[in-house]
Design a protein around this motif. Structure first.
Motif, PDB file in Angstrom:
ATOM      1  N   LYS A 232      46.507  35.387  30.940  1.00  0.00           N
ATOM      2  CA  LYS A 232      46.122  35.448  32.349  1.00  0.00           C
ATOM      3  C   LYS A 232      46.159  36.906  32.816  1.00  0.00           C
ATOM      4  CE  LYS A 232      47.770  30.886  33.879  1.00  0.00           C
ATOM      5  NZ  LYS A 232      46.495  30.404  34.421  1.00  0.00           N
ATOM      6  N   TYR A 233      45.242  37.253  33.724  1.00  0.00           N
ATOM      7  CA  TYR A 233      45.202  38.616  34.260  1.00  0.00           C
ATOM      8  C   TYR A 233      45.597  38.670  35.731  1.00  0.00           C
ATOM      9  CZ  TYR A 233      42.997  39.812  29.884  1.00  0.00           C
ATOM     10  OH  TYR A 233      42.759  39.985  28.538  1.00  0.00           O
ATOM     11  N   TYR A 234      45.580  37.513  36.389  1.00  0.00           N
ATOM     12  CA  TYR A 234      46.003  37.456  37.782  1.00  0.00           C
ATOM     13  C   TYR A 234      46.349  36.007  38.113  1.00  0.00           C
ATOM     14  CZ  TYR A 234      41.327  35.600  38.786  1.00  0.00           C
ATOM     15  OH  TYR A 234      40.195  34.827  38.801  1.00  0.00           O
ATOM     16  N   ASP A 235      46.985  35.806  39.248  1.00  0.00           N
ATOM     17  CA  ASP A 235      47.400  34.474  39.681  1.00  0.00           C
ATOM     18  C   ASP A 235      46.259  33.837  40.462  1.00  0.00           C
ATOM     19  OD1 ASP A 235      48.776  32.228  40.420  1.00  0.00           O
ATOM     20  OD2 ASP A 235      50.132  33.236  41.815  1.00  0.00           O
ATOM     21  N   GLU A 236      45.400  33.132  39.755  1.00  0.00           N
ATOM     22  CA  GLU A 236      44.203  32.577  40.380  1.00  0.00           C
ATOM     23  C   GLU A 236      44.573  31.627  41.520  1.00  0.00           C
ATOM     24  OE1 GLU A 236      40.024  30.330  39.143  1.00  0.00           O
ATOM     25  OE2 GLU A 236      41.560  30.736  37.637  1.00  0.00           O
ATOM     26  N   ASP A 237      44.046  31.967  42.702  1.00  0.00           N
ATOM     27  CA  ASP A 237      44.290  31.201  43.930  1.00  0.00           C
ATOM     28  C   ASP A 237      45.770  30.925  44.158  1.00  0.00           C
ATOM     29  OD1 ASP A 237      43.425  30.070  46.302  1.00  0.00           O
ATOM     30  OD2 ASP A 237      43.292  28.057  45.458  1.00  0.00           O
ATOM     31  N   ASP A 294      59.388  31.781  41.207  1.00  0.00           N
ATOM     32  CA  ASP A 294      60.050  32.320  42.394  1.00  0.00           C
ATOM     33  C   ASP A 294      59.829  33.826  42.513  1.00  0.00           C
ATOM     34  OD1 ASP A 294      60.903  29.804  42.992  1.00  0.00           O
ATOM     35  OD2 ASP A 294      63.012  30.131  42.459  1.00  0.00           O
ATOM     36  N   VAL A 295      59.789  34.530  41.372  1.00  0.00           N
ATOM     37  CA  VAL A 295      59.487  35.970  41.412  1.00  0.00           C
ATOM     38  C   VAL A 295      58.083  36.187  41.962  1.00  0.00           C
ATOM     39  CG1 VAL A 295      59.145  38.062  40.041  1.00  0.00           C
ATOM     40  CG2 VAL A 295      61.059  36.538  39.531  1.00  0.00           C
ATOM     41  N   MET A 296      57.115  35.417  41.484  1.00  0.00           N
ATOM     42  CA  MET A 296      55.740  35.554  41.963  1.00  0.00           C
ATOM     43  C   MET A 296      55.627  35.227  43.451  1.00  0.00           C
ATOM     44  SD  MET A 296      53.459  36.760  39.932  1.00  0.00           S
ATOM     45  CE  MET A 296      51.955  36.119  40.673  1.00  0.00           C
ATOM     46  N   ALA A 297      56.332  34.200  43.872  1.00  0.00           N
ATOM     47  CA  ALA A 297      56.315  33.854  45.300  1.00  0.00           C
ATOM     48  C   ALA A 297      56.895  35.000  46.137  1.00  0.00           C
ATOM     49  CB  ALA A 297      57.119  32.574  45.536  1.00  0.00           C
ATOM     50  N   THR A 298      57.930  35.653  45.603  1.00  0.00           N
ATOM     51  CA  THR A 298      58.560  36.770  46.313  1.00  0.00           C
ATOM     52  C   THR A 298      57.630  37.979  46.368  1.00  0.00           C
ATOM     53  OG1 THR A 298      60.705  35.988  45.519  1.00  0.00           O
ATOM     54  CG2 THR A 298      60.630  38.206  46.453  1.00  0.00           C
ATOM     55  N   LEU A 299      56.937  38.255  45.263  1.00  0.00           N
ATOM     56  CA  LEU A 299      56.006  39.388  45.229  1.00  0.00           C
ATOM     57  C   LEU A 299      54.848  39.169  46.194  1.00  0.00           C
ATOM     58  CD1 LEU A 299      55.891  40.164  41.390  1.00  0.00           C
ATOM     59  CD2 LEU A 299      57.162  41.382  43.177  1.00  0.00           C
ATOM     60  N   CYS A 300      54.369  37.932  46.271  1.00  0.00           N
ATOM     61  CA  CYS A 300      53.303  37.622  47.226  1.00  0.00           C
ATOM     62  C   CYS A 300      53.800  37.822  48.652  1.00  0.00           C
ATOM     63  CB  CYS A 300      52.822  36.182  47.023  1.00  0.00           C
ATOM     64  SG  CYS A 300      51.379  35.741  48.023  1.00  0.00           S
ATOM     65  N   GLN A 301      55.027  37.364  48.920  1.00  0.00           N
ATOM     66  CA  GLN A 301      55.601  37.539  50.257  1.00  0.00           C
ATOM     67  C   GLN A 301      55.788  39.016  50.584  1.00  0.00           C
ATOM     68  OE1 GLN A 301      56.769  34.770  52.552  1.00  0.00           O
ATOM     69  NE2 GLN A 301      56.246  36.600  53.716  1.00  0.00           N
ATOM     70  N   GLY A 328      40.293  41.832  46.133  1.00  0.00           N
ATOM     71  CA  GLY A 328      40.699  40.646  45.399  1.00  0.00           C
ATOM     72  C   GLY A 328      41.748  39.811  46.096  1.00  0.00           C
ATOM     73  N   GLY A 329      42.624  40.461  46.896  1.00  0.00           N
ATOM     74  CA  GLY A 329      43.690  39.731  47.567  1.00  0.00           C
ATOM     75  C   GLY A 329      43.207  38.711  48.571  1.00  0.00           C
ATOM     76  N   MET A 330      41.978  38.872  49.059  1.00  0.00           N
ATOM     77  CA  MET A 330      41.474  37.904  50.044  1.00  0.00           C
ATOM     78  C   MET A 330      41.185  36.551  49.398  1.00  0.00           C
ATOM     79  SD  MET A 330      37.516  38.880  50.673  1.00  0.00           S
ATOM     80  CE  MET A 330      37.107  37.170  50.896  1.00  0.00           C
ATOM     81  N   HIS A 331      41.180  36.497  48.058  1.00  0.00           N
ATOM     82  CA  HIS A 331      40.990  35.230  47.357  1.00  0.00           C
ATOM     83  C   HIS A 331      42.319  34.528  47.084  1.00  0.00           C
ATOM     84  CE1 HIS A 331      36.781  36.180  46.860  1.00  0.00           C
ATOM     85  NE2 HIS A 331      37.083  37.319  46.247  1.00  0.00           N
ATOM     86  N   ASN A 332      43.422  35.174  47.452  1.00  0.00           N
ATOM     87  CA  ASN A 332      44.746  34.602  47.286  1.00  0.00           C
ATOM     88  C   ASN A 332      45.067  33.809  48.559  1.00  0.00           C
ATOM     89  OD1 ASN A 332      47.630  34.266  47.419  1.00  0.00           O
ATOM     90  ND2 ASN A 332      47.862  35.868  45.862  1.00  0.00           N
ATOM     91  N   SER A 333      44.909  32.490  48.486  1.00  0.00           N
ATOM     92  CA  SER A 333      45.036  31.659  49.688  1.00  0.00           C
ATOM     93  C   SER A 333      46.431  31.725  50.298  1.00  0.00           C
ATOM     94  CB  SER A 333      44.664  30.210  49.370  1.00  0.00           C
ATOM     95  OG  SER A 333      45.472  29.697  48.316  1.00  0.00           O
ATOM     96  N   LEU A 334      47.462  31.841  49.458  1.00  0.00           N
ATOM     97  CA  LEU A 334      48.832  31.927  49.971  1.00  0.00           C
ATOM     98  C   LEU A 334      49.030  33.236  50.731  1.00  0.00           C
ATOM     99  CD1 LEU A 334      51.718  30.869  50.187  1.00  0.00           C
ATOM    100  CD2 LEU A 334      52.187  31.904  47.947  1.00  0.00           C
TER     101      LEU A 334
END
Length: 399
Positions: A232-237, A294-301, A328-334
């Motif tokens: 994977k290269y990014y967290d799709e959606d 949880d790390v990914m959720a924290t990085l997104c936050q 690209g970040g505008m495609h990250n719904s969260l």
């Protein structure tokens, strides 16, 4: 007169120019190629995107770039070779796109190439008193020009640094020319590897225009995914981040850095916001055992919070800004939901509402910069720090 110089003169005198804008970001997912028609220059600029695609990079291409990307300990021969190799590959991707679009390369007036950033070292980041700020993008413009037969403008960020800027963000120049609107305060928010925004005042006063980097957009999330989720290269959606829960202790440790408290404008890059930055924050906060979700959720936050705080520091509810997203970040719904929750007084849209494909926006902006270099003149932003009145880009002739 040199025939190439004569041709350049003729291009500058045309009522409109066909320009290919290129952008290759820190995510290294591919080369954005935008075929634009630019009419006029300056505040009279009109632009139409005729074609756009992202030409994907293969795994080998990404692997080679990563051998030198944002690293201090690199092989100089590798850097030298990749400068030419990337230029040649970008030229090949341009020619493939033109063939796909059934456009003769002879119809194209200019190529505007951002290049591939491999190291960004503004003085505010390197802190070495006797040395100036610097930045380095590779993908040699001469190789692009010779391979395609098209006059190429490249290396835009060097002039910005030479004139007293920090080499980023450059979006302010193009944003002001094509997105300003009388009577509406606008924020052009680009969420690429690094998040940045440009403020466009409703009175169109160039001296009030404001542009700055904010902090990590996608870069920390992308780096984490690429290391811990092979293939994977990014967290799709935001599928991974949405399955986790932000850890407030880690979030506080990540946010506790002088960059976030520094005044605007400022610039940064993966040289600061990288996996070492994350590991150090986890060590300080005793959160090394957190699960990846949880790390990914924290990085997104973190990305959302720092964008919200930066915009809130600059603008009040009374300013009622309209925010136009791109990158690209505008495609990250969260991430987008968190931004909307944090900025309830702002209207959130994308540049598609302004007739510019959000994914193409950065490539389009470099086409505009090339148009100004050839046919325009420096835009006076007054005494505003970080936006020197200059035209940018080095010109490479195909012969």
């Amino acid at each position: 007169m040199n025939l190439n110089i004569q041709k350049l003169h003729e291009i500058a005198a045309k009522p409109e120019r066909k320009i290919i804008g290129l952008m290759s970001g820190t995510s290294m997912d591919g080369l954005d190629i935008a075929l634009c028609v630019c009419a006029n220059s300056g505040t009279q600029t009109q632009i139409e995107v005729k074609e756009f695609k992202t030409a994907s990079y293969d795994a080998d291409f990404r692997k080679e770039i990563k051998t030198i990307f944002s690293r201090r300990d690199i092989d100089l021969q590798q850097l030298c070779i990749l400068n030419a190799w990337i230029g040649i590959r970008h030229a090949e991707l341009i020619l493939e796109a033109l063939k796909e679009w059934k456009v003769d390369p002879a119809e194209i007036d200019l190529i505007a190439s951002h290049g591939q950033s491999v190291f960004h070292a503004p003085k505010s980041l390197h802190g070495l008193e006797k040395f100036p700020g610097a930045t380095l993008q590779i993908g040699d413009g001469d190789h692009i020009a010779v391979k395609t037969g098209i006059i190429t403008v490249s290396d835009f960020r060097q002039k910005h640094v030479a004139a007293g800027g920090e080499g980023a963000p450059l979006a302010v120049y193009g944003d002001f020319l094509i997105f300003s609107k009388t009577g509406q305060n606008r924020i052009m928010l680009n969420i690429g590897g690094i998040a940045n925004f440009t403020y466009l005042p409703g009175d169109k006063d160039a001296s009030k225009v404001f542009s700055t980097d904010v902090g990590p957009g996608n870069t920390l999330m992308d780096q984490y995914v690429q290391k811990y989720y092979p293939g994977k290269y990014y967290d799709e959606d935001a599928q991974i981040a949405s399955s986790g829960k932000p850890d407030q202790t880690l979030l506080q440790a990540l946010s506790d850095h002088s960059f976030f408290q520094a005044g605007f404008p400022k610039t940064t890059g993966p040289e600061l916001f990288n996996l070492e930055f994350l590991t150090q924050a986890q060590q300080r906060s005793s959160t090394l055992e957190l699960c990846p979700e949880d790390v990914m959720a924290t990085l997104c936050q973190l990305s959302a919070t720092t964008i919200v705080e930066a915009i809130s520091r600059c603008f009040s509810k009374e300013d009622a800004p309209v925010i136009f997203m791109s990158g690209g970040g505008m495609h990250n719904s969260l991430l987008v939901k968190q931004l909307k929750d944090g900025l309830p007084y702002a209207r959130m849209q994308t540049t598609a509402d302004l007739q510019i494909n959000p994914d193409a926006k950065e490539a389009v902006l470099f086409a505009i910069l090339a148009n100004e270099t050839v046919a325009g003149k420096p835009i006076d932003f007054g005494s505003r720090k970080g936006v020197p009145a200059i035209c940018m880009g080095k010109i490479s002739l195909p012969q």
